[in-house]
Write a protein that holds these residues in place. Structure first.
Motif, PDB file in Angstrom:
ATOM      1  N   ARG A 130       0.859  -1.190   0.000  1.00 45.23           N
ATOM      2  CA  ARG A 130       0.000   0.000   0.000  1.00 45.23           C
ATOM      3  C   ARG A 130       0.891   1.234   0.000  1.00 45.23           C
ATOM      4  O   ARG A 130       1.454   1.602   1.035  1.00 45.23           O
ATOM      5  N   PRO A 131       1.071   1.906  -1.141  1.00 46.90           N
ATOM      6  CA  PRO A 131       1.865   3.129  -1.164  1.00 46.90           C
ATOM      7  C   PRO A 131       1.020   4.326  -0.740  1.00 46.90           C
ATOM      8  O   PRO A 131      -0.193   4.358  -0.961  1.00 46.90           O
ATOM      9  N   ALA A 132       1.671   5.313  -0.142  1.00 44.01           N
ATOM     10  CA  ALA A 132       0.954   6.514   0.278  1.00 44.01           C
ATOM     11  C   ALA A 132       1.887   7.708   0.191  1.00 44.01           C
ATOM     12  O   ALA A 132       3.033   7.640   0.640  1.00 44.01           O
ATOM     13  N   VAL A 133       1.397   8.794  -0.400  1.00 42.73           N
ATOM     14  CA  VAL A 133       2.104  10.068  -0.416  1.00 42.73           C
ATOM     15  C   VAL A 133       1.423  10.968   0.599  1.00 42.73           C
ATOM     16  O   VAL A 133       0.201  11.146   0.563  1.00 42.73           O
ATOM     17  N   VAL A 134       2.221  11.522   1.517  1.00 41.13           N
ATOM     18  CA  VAL A 134       1.648  12.324   2.588  1.00 41.13           C
ATOM     19  C   VAL A 134       2.339  13.679   2.624  1.00 41.13           C
ATOM     20  O   VAL A 134       3.443  13.863   2.096  1.00 41.13           O
ATOM     21  N   ALA A 135       1.700  14.632   3.259  1.00 43.87           N
ATOM     22  CA  ALA A 135       2.247  15.975   3.404  1.00 43.87           C
ATOM     23  C   ALA A 135       2.935  16.098   4.759  1.00 43.87           C
ATOM     24  O   ALA A 135       2.697  15.321   5.676  1.00 43.87           O
ATOM     25  N   GLY A 136       3.800  17.095   4.858  1.00 49.04           N
ATOM     26  CA  GLY A 136       4.447  17.366   6.137  1.00 49.04           C
ATOM     27  C   GLY A 136       5.837  16.786   6.210  1.00 49.04           C
ATOM     28  O   GLY A 136       6.313  16.112   5.286  1.00 49.04           O
ATOM     29  N   GLY A 137       6.505  17.039   7.330  1.00 49.81           N
ATOM     30  CA  GLY A 137       7.856  16.526   7.535  1.00 49.81           C
ATOM     31  C   GLY A 137       7.860  15.020   7.601  1.00 49.81           C
ATOM     32  O   GLY A 137       6.915  14.415   8.115  1.00 49.81           O
ATOM     33  N   PRO A 138       8.927  14.373   7.113  1.00 43.34           N
ATOM     34  CA  PRO A 138       8.938  12.910   7.066  1.00 43.34           C
ATOM     35  C   PRO A 138       8.868  12.256   8.436  1.00 43.34           C
ATOM     36  O   PRO A 138       8.219  11.225   8.604  1.00 43.34           O
ATOM     37  N   GLY A 139       9.533  12.828   9.439  1.00 41.14           N
ATOM     38  CA  GLY A 139       9.504  12.213  10.763  1.00 41.14           C
ATOM     39  C   GLY A 139       8.106  12.180  11.344  1.00 41.14           C
ATOM     40  O   GLY A 139       7.612  11.128  11.770  1.00 41.14           O
ATOM     41  N   SER A 140       7.434  13.327  11.348  1.00 41.93           N
ATOM     42  CA  SER A 140       6.071  13.401  11.883  1.00 41.93           C
ATOM     43  C   SER A 140       5.109  12.556  11.061  1.00 41.93           C
ATOM     44  O   SER A 140       4.222  11.894  11.613  1.00 41.93           O
ATOM     45  N   ALA A 141       5.295  12.554   9.738  1.00 46.86           N
ATOM     46  CA  ALA A 141       4.411  11.769   8.877  1.00 46.86           C
ATOM     47  C   ALA A 141       4.541  10.283   9.164  1.00 46.86           C
ATOM     48  O   ALA A 141       3.543   9.548   9.196  1.00 46.86           O
ATOM     49  N   LEU A 142       5.762   9.806   9.399  1.00 49.82           N
ATOM     50  CA  LEU A 142       5.964   8.388   9.669  1.00 49.82           C
ATOM     51  C   LEU A 142       5.433   7.991  11.041  1.00 49.82           C
ATOM     52  O   LEU A 142       4.895   6.901  11.214  1.00 49.82           O
ATOM     53  N   VAL A 143       5.592   8.864  12.011  1.00 47.33           N
ATOM     54  CA  VAL A 143       5.024   8.577  13.344  1.00 47.33           C
ATOM     55  C   VAL A 143       3.520   8.424  13.254  1.00 47.33           C
ATOM     56  O   VAL A 143       2.924   7.510  13.848  1.00 47.33           O
ATOM     57  N   ARG A 144       2.886   9.312  12.486  1.00 51.22           N
ATOM     58  CA  ARG A 144       1.431   9.201  12.310  1.00 51.22           C
ATOM     59  C   ARG A 144       1.064   7.922  11.567  1.00 51.22           C
ATOM     60  O   ARG A 144       0.126   7.205  11.940  1.00 51.22           O
ATOM     61  N   ALA A 145       1.787   7.629  10.493  1.00 57.95           N
ATOM     62  CA  ALA A 145       1.473   6.447   9.683  1.00 57.95           C
ATOM     63  C   ALA A 145       1.675   5.157  10.456  1.00 57.95           C
ATOM     64  O   ALA A 145       1.023   4.148  10.173  1.00 57.95           O
ATOM     65  N   ALA A 146       2.582   5.160  11.422  1.00 58.33           N
ATOM     66  CA  ALA A 146       2.915   3.940  12.155  1.00 58.33           C
ATOM     67  C   ALA A 146       1.972   3.646  13.313  1.00 58.33           C
ATOM     68  O   ALA A 146       2.148   2.638  14.003  1.00 58.33           O
ATOM     69  N   ARG A 147       0.985   4.488  13.537  1.00 60.13           N
ATOM     70  CA  ARG A 147       0.019   4.199  14.598  1.00 60.13           C
ATOM     71  C   ARG A 147      -0.717   2.897  14.285  1.00 60.13           C
ATOM     72  O   ARG A 147      -1.306   2.740  13.228  1.00 60.13           O
ATOM     73  N   GLY A 148      -0.665   1.973  15.201  1.00 58.63           N
ATOM     74  CA  GLY A 148      -1.308   0.680  14.998  1.00 58.63           C
ATOM     75  C   GLY A 148      -0.508  -0.283  14.152  1.00 58.63           C
ATOM     76  O   GLY A 148      -0.980  -1.376  13.865  1.00 58.63           O
ATOM     77  N   ALA A 149       0.713   0.098  13.749  1.00 56.04           N
ATOM     78  CA  ALA A 149       1.532  -0.782  12.919  1.00 56.04           C
ATOM     79  C   ALA A 149       2.292  -1.774  13.788  1.00 56.04           C
ATOM     80  O   ALA A 149       2.485  -1.577  14.990  1.00 56.04           O
ATOM     81  N   ALA A 150       2.749  -2.846  13.168  1.00 58.21           N
ATOM     82  CA  ALA A 150       3.564  -3.830  13.870  1.00 58.21           C
ATOM     83  C   ALA A 150       5.028  -3.435  13.886  1.00 58.21           C
ATOM     84  O   ALA A 150       5.771  -3.816  14.789  1.00 58.21           O
ATOM     85  N   LEU A 151       5.460  -2.668  12.867  1.00 61.80           N
ATOM     86  CA  LEU A 151       6.869  -2.314  12.741  1.00 61.80           C
ATOM     87  C   LEU A 151       6.995  -1.117  11.815  1.00 61.80           C
ATOM     88  O   LEU A 151       6.242  -0.992  10.845  1.00 61.80           O
TER      89      LEU A 151
END
Length: 295
Positions: free
Chosen positions: A103-124
């Motif tokens: 599942r690819p996704a393009v998101v806005a904002g800084g990469p660090g904050s974007a990844l923290v948000r994307a990783a909510r509920g993730a296994a890794l």
């Protein structure tokens, strides 16, 4: 590609000794750089082996940056080039893992904050060691992500499969609960052994002799070893005033290093030094209560 909801796949408080691992969502940060490409390859191998979903997250860059990341040609709007970059990455993944769910996704904002948000509920969450901004993306996500974070260093990261090399677990009683099941699951998934390293600092260790320390560590791991009889375990007691340096020595022959802690304090300093300098990937597992284990 944008903003798709994700299912919470982490285990609850009972996800511990003897529990089956979660086949969950694995997030990979990808910005087109060689370091992020290495992280993406490791994340893809992890997802393919565990049956999980690979969520490729790209924080949109400036339009001019894509001229260096994509084949020569006219550069369109930043949003269009971002979509083209992640689609090219997905096409390459299909060649090696045709059955992998991506599942690819393009998101806005800084990469660090974007990844923290994307990783909510993730296994890794898997990221490259280097990145833009003070301390890089890796430092940002290790401080903010709730799930385990794997940091991949270098352009030519070691292959995901073990080749006979062990998974190394840095033993720390304060961070024992979240890191141990992840390390056992990682070793089992790779078909290799687990080397548990406890670093004794002279004059600052509750166990007087190496033999006492080895026995205490072995007893602490007894339940986990019984739950994973197919994972060979070796316990090493190392002595040194700099635990990070001794763990880096152990990492030289490892396929993966797993550490507990992260954040502030002693465990955070050790994790920071090891992730910045280890030749192999390093996973920092600091979540307590909602533990996600890949495997």
């Amino acid at each position: 590609m944008r903003g798709l909801p994700v299912r919470d796949v982490t285990g609850g408080p009972g996800h511990g000794r003897g529990a089956m691992p979660v086949r969950g969502r694995i997030v990979a940060g990808y910005d087109g750089s060689a370091g992020s490409a290495a992280a993406l390859r490791l994340a893809a191998a992890e997802a393919a082996a565990s049956g999980g979903l690979l969520h490729v997250v790209h924080a949109q860059l400036r339009r001019s940056a894509y001229a260096l990341l994509l084949p020569p040609g006219a550069v369109g709007a930043a949003a269009e080039e971002a979509e083209r970059l992640v689609e090219a990455a997905r096409a390459r993944l299909r060649q090696d893992y045709p059955d992998l769910r991506v599942r690819p996704a393009v998101v806005a904002g800084g990469p660090g904050s974007a990844l923290v948000r994307a990783a909510r509920g993730a296994a890794l969450l898997v990221v490259g060691r280097t990145g833009p901004g003070p301390g890089g993306v890796a430092a940002h996500v290790m401080a903010g992500a709730a799930c385990p974070v794997t940091v991949v260093g270098g352009e030519a990261a070691p292959p995901w499969n073990s080749g006979g090399r062990p998974v190394v677990l840095g033993f720390d009683a304060a961070a024992l609960s979240p890191s141990v099941p992840f390390a056992f699951a990682a070793a089992r998934l790779r078909g290799t052994g687990l080397r548990v390293c406890h670093v004794r600092c002279p004059g600052d260790d509750p166990w007087g002799r190496d033999a006492d320390a080895r026995r205490e560590v072995s007893e602490a791991l007894a339940g986990w070893r019984a739950a994973h009889p197919d994972v060979p375990v070796a316990v090493d007691v190392l002595t040194g005033v700099d635990p990070a340096a001794r763990l880096l020595d152990a990492a030289a022959d490892a396929v993966l290093v797993v550490l507990g802690g992260g954040g502030a304090g002693r465990t955070g300093r050790i994790a920071d030094v090891v992730t910045r300098n280890a030749a192999c990937p390093v996973t920092v597992v600091r979540a307590a209560g909602r533990l996600a284990v890949v495997g």
